[in-house]
Write a protein that holds these residues in place. Structure first.
Motif, PDB file in Angstrom:
ATOM      1  N   UNK A 206       0.850  -1.189   0.000  1.00 25.61           N
ATOM      2  CA  UNK A 206       0.000   0.000   0.000  1.00 25.61           C
ATOM      3  C   UNK A 206       0.892   1.248   0.000  1.00 25.61           C
ATOM      4  N   UNK A 207       0.706   2.123  -0.966  1.00 30.76           N
ATOM      5  CA  UNK A 207       1.513   3.328  -1.061  1.00 30.76           C
ATOM      6  C   UNK A 207       1.023   4.377  -0.090  1.00 30.76           C
ATOM      7  N   UNK A 208       1.853   5.434   0.111  1.00 26.27           N
ATOM      8  CA  UNK A 208       1.450   6.517   0.986  1.00 26.27           C
ATOM      9  C   UNK A 208       0.160   7.159   0.521  1.00 26.27           C
ATOM     10  N   UNK A 209       0.010   7.276  -0.835  1.00 29.66           N
ATOM     11  CA  UNK A 209      -1.157   7.945  -1.394  1.00 29.66           C
ATOM     12  C   UNK A 209      -2.441   7.184  -1.085  1.00 29.66           C
ATOM     13  N   UNK A 210      -2.340   5.844  -0.964  1.00 26.98           N
ATOM     14  CA  UNK A 210      -3.541   5.043  -0.738  1.00 26.98           C
ATOM     15  C   UNK A 210      -3.586   4.468   0.679  1.00 26.98           C
ATOM     16  N   UNK A 211      -2.659   4.843   1.521  1.00 25.19           N
ATOM     17  CA  UNK A 211      -2.623   4.315   2.880  1.00 25.19           C
ATOM     18  C   UNK A 211      -3.881   4.722   3.628  1.00 25.19           C
ATOM     19  N   UNK A 212      -4.435   3.812   4.417  1.00 20.79           N
ATOM     20  CA  UNK A 212      -5.688   4.082   5.112  1.00 20.79           C
ATOM     21  C   UNK A 212      -5.504   5.152   6.176  1.00 20.79           C
ATOM     22  N   UNK A 213      -6.636   5.710   6.617  1.00 22.20           N
ATOM     23  CA  UNK A 213      -6.592   6.736   7.657  1.00 22.20           C
ATOM     24  C   UNK A 213      -5.998   6.178   8.943  1.00 22.20           C
ATOM     25  N   UNK A 214      -6.319   4.930   9.257  1.00 17.21           N
ATOM     26  CA  UNK A 214      -5.763   4.328  10.468  1.00 17.21           C
ATOM     27  C   UNK A 214      -4.248   4.175  10.343  1.00 17.21           C
ATOM     28  N   UNK A 215      -3.777   3.686   9.206  1.00 17.73           N
ATOM     29  CA  UNK A 215      -2.331   3.524   9.025  1.00 17.73           C
ATOM     30  C   UNK A 215      -1.612   4.870   9.058  1.00 17.73           C
ATOM     31  N   UNK A 216      -2.237   5.899   8.523  1.00 12.72           N
ATOM     32  CA  UNK A 216      -1.658   7.233   8.632  1.00 12.72           C
ATOM     33  C   UNK A 216      -1.661   7.702  10.079  1.00 12.72           C
ATOM     34  N   UNK A 217      -2.730   7.356  10.811  1.00 15.00           N
ATOM     35  CA  UNK A 217      -2.854   7.800  12.189  1.00 15.00           C
ATOM     36  C   UNK A 217      -1.834   7.204  13.132  1.00 15.00           C
ATOM     37  N   UNK A 218      -1.341   5.968  12.801  1.00  6.15           N
ATOM     38  CA  UNK A 218      -0.360   5.323  13.674  1.00  6.15           C
ATOM     39  C   UNK A 218       1.042   5.318  13.063  1.00  6.15           C
ATOM     40  N   UNK A 219       1.213   6.020  11.939  1.00  9.12           N
ATOM     41  CA  UNK A 219       2.499   6.016  11.239  1.00  9.12           C
ATOM     42  C   UNK A 219       3.616   6.561  12.133  1.00  9.12           C
ATOM     43  N   UNK A 220       4.773   5.912  12.069  1.00  8.55           N
ATOM     44  CA  UNK A 220       5.927   6.312  12.868  1.00  8.55           C
ATOM     45  C   UNK A 220       7.188   6.296  12.019  1.00  8.55           C
ATOM     46  N   UNK A 221       8.099   7.196  12.342  1.00  7.38           N
ATOM     47  CA  UNK A 221       9.393   7.271  11.676  1.00  7.38           C
ATOM     48  C   UNK A 221      10.486   6.998  12.708  1.00  7.38           C
ATOM     49  N   UNK A 222      11.376   6.029  12.466  1.00  6.53           N
ATOM     50  CA  UNK A 222      12.479   5.798  13.406  1.00  6.53           C
ATOM     51  C   UNK A 222      13.435   6.991  13.379  1.00  6.53           C
ATOM     52  N   UNK A 223      13.822   7.472  14.548  1.00  6.59           N
ATOM     53  CA  UNK A 223      14.758   8.587  14.626  1.00  6.59           C
ATOM     54  C   UNK A 223      16.075   8.172  15.282  1.00  6.59           C
ATOM     55  N   UNK A 224      16.036   7.111  16.051  1.00  8.75           N
ATOM     56  CA  UNK A 224      17.229   6.497  16.627  1.00  8.75           C
ATOM     57  C   UNK A 224      16.802   5.131  17.132  1.00  8.75           C
ATOM     58  N   UNK A 225      17.716   4.230  17.455  1.00  6.90           N
ATOM     59  CA  UNK A 225      17.307   2.893  17.880  1.00  6.90           C
ATOM     60  C   UNK A 225      16.304   2.917  19.032  1.00  6.90           C
ATOM     61  N   UNK A 226      15.121   2.340  18.790  1.00  5.33           N
ATOM     62  CA  UNK A 226      14.101   2.245  19.819  1.00  5.33           C
ATOM     63  C   UNK A 226      13.242   3.477  19.987  1.00  5.33           C
ATOM     64  N   UNK A 227      13.510   4.528  19.234  1.00  4.71           N
ATOM     65  CA  UNK A 227      12.738   5.763  19.390  1.00  4.71           C
ATOM     66  C   UNK A 227      12.107   6.145  18.055  1.00  4.71           C
ATOM     67  N   UNK A 228      10.817   6.548  18.129  1.00  4.23           N
ATOM     68  CA  UNK A 228      10.048   6.829  16.928  1.00  4.23           C
ATOM     69  C   UNK A 228       9.282   8.137  17.105  1.00  4.23           C
ATOM     70  N   UNK A 229       8.977   8.774  15.978  1.00  7.43           N
ATOM     71  CA  UNK A 229       8.188   9.996  16.008  1.00  7.43           C
ATOM     72  C   UNK A 229       7.009   9.876  15.048  1.00  7.43           C
ATOM     73  N   UNK A 230       5.894  10.530  15.425  1.00  4.48           N
ATOM     74  CA  UNK A 230       4.707  10.510  14.592  1.00  4.48           C
ATOM     75  C   UNK A 230       3.906  11.776  14.786  1.00  4.48           C
TER      76      UNK A 230
END
Length: 274
Positions: A1-25
Motif C-alpha cells: 500500500x503506497x502513501x497515497x492510498x494508505x488508510x486513515x488508520x495507518x496514517x494515524x499510527x504512522x511512525x518514523x524511526x529517529x534512533x534505535x528504539x525511538x520513533x516519532x509521529x
C-alpha cells in the motif's frame, strides 16, 4: 500500500524511526474524542512502535498490552520510546513511553508474539451476542448531535449499533450499562491486531446507557489478543457492572466475521462529570 492510498488508520499510527528504539509521529485531530485523542488510537500508536521493535525478533503482534494514561494527548507531534525487557523463543516483553513536548502521555507494558497461523485447541464458554445484521442496526449518522460534536473519530468508523442498546440516544437509557454493535473502518481497511487496539475503545462509553452522557477519560486499558481477525465486520460488545465513586470498568469483547473471539479488554475510566 503506497502513501497515497494508505488508510486513515495507518496514517494515524504512522511512525518514523529517529534512533534505535525511538520513533516519532503525528496525532491527527480527526481521532479526537472529548478533550483529547482517543485512548485506543494512542494504544495502537504505542503498539505500532513495539511491533516495529519486537518485529526484529520475529514477534510483531501484541498478545497482551496495558496502557496507563498519564495526561490527555492532543493533536500534534508525538514521540515513542521503546525498551526491550526480555526476548524469548515465542514471546518478547517490552515497554513504551509516549511523550508530547516532553510531557509523558502514556506508558505501556506489553508482551508480543506471532499470531499468524494460530489454530490450536479452543476451549471456551464465551458466546457472541446475537445482533440483527448490520443493515438493520443504527448507523453513526443517527447519533445524537452532542456525541458527534464530542467525537470526531466517529466519522472514520462504519459503526452500526444494536437497536436494543441505543435507548440512551432517544433519552431512554436502559441502565444496564451495555452498548454493542458492528464495526468497520470507514475507508474499508480490513482489521488486524493493531487495529483491534483501537476497536477495544471505539464504541461510545457504556456510561451513556447509564444515563451519564459525556467524555469518560481512560485511566488504564488492557487488551488481550487471541488471534488475527478475519476480514469483514467485527462484532463488538462493551459492558460495565460497577460504577462507584466516579470510576467504572468497561469490559469489551471483539468477535471477527468467522465468529471467533479475537480480542478481550478491560479498562478503568472516570465517569462523565455532570
Amino acid at each position: 500500500m503506497t502513501t497515497a492510498t494508505r488508510s486513515e488508520f495507518d496514517q494515524g499510527i504512522a511512525l518514523t524511526p529517529v534512533e534505535p528504539g525511538r520513533y516519532e509521529g503525528e496525532l491527527d485531530a480527526g481521532w479526537q474524542i472529548g478533550g483529547g485523542v482517543n485512548g485506543g488510537l494512542l494504544l495502537a500508536v504505542a503498539g505500532h512502535a513495539l511491533s516495529l521493535r519486537h518485529g526484529e525478533d520475529g514477534h510483531p503482534d501484541p498478545v497482551s498490552i496495558s496502557g496507563y494514561y498519564l495526561s490527555a494527548s492532543v493533536p500534534g507531534p508525538v514521540s515513542v520510546e521503546t525498551e526491550v525487557v526480555r526476548t524469548g523463543k515465542s514471546l518478547s516483553t517490552g515497554t513504551a513511553v509516549m511523550r508530547q513536548g516532553g510531557e509523558e502521555r502514556l506508558r505501556v507494558l506489553a508482551t508480543y508474539g506471532d499470531l499468524t497461523g494460530r489454530g490450536g485447541e479452543i476451549r471456551t464458554s464465551a458466546k457472541a451476542p446475537q445482533l440483527p445484521p448490520p443493515e438493520q442496526c443504527i448507523g453513526v449518522e443517527h447519533a445524537p448531535r452532542q456525541l458527534i460534536e464530542q467525537a470526531a473519530l466517529l466519522e472514520r468508523f462504519d459503526l452500526r449499533l444494536d437497536p436494543a442498546t441505543v435507548g440512551w440516544a432517544l433519552g431512554a437509557p436502559s441502565g444496564e450499562g451495555r452498548i454493542q454493535g458492528w464495526f468497520k473502518l470507514a475507508d474499508g481497511r480490513e482489521p488486524d491486531p493493531l487495529s483491534l487496539l483501537l476497536v477495544a475503545d471505539a464504541l461510545p462509553p457504556v456510561t451513556f446507557d447509564l444515563g451519564l452522557p459525556g467524555w469518560a477519560p481512560t485511566i488504564e486499558l488492557t487488551v488481550h489478543l487471541r488471534a488475527k481477525p478475519a476480514p469483514g465486520w467485527l462484532l463488538v460488545s462493551h459492558a460495565t457492572r460497577n460504577l462507584a465513586d466516579g470510576y467504572f470498568e468497561e469490559d469489551a469483547e471483539v468477535w471477527d466475521s468467522t465468529g471467533r473471539l479475537v480480542a478481550q479488554s478491560r479498562q478503568l475510566a472516570r465517569a462523565p462529570r455532570g
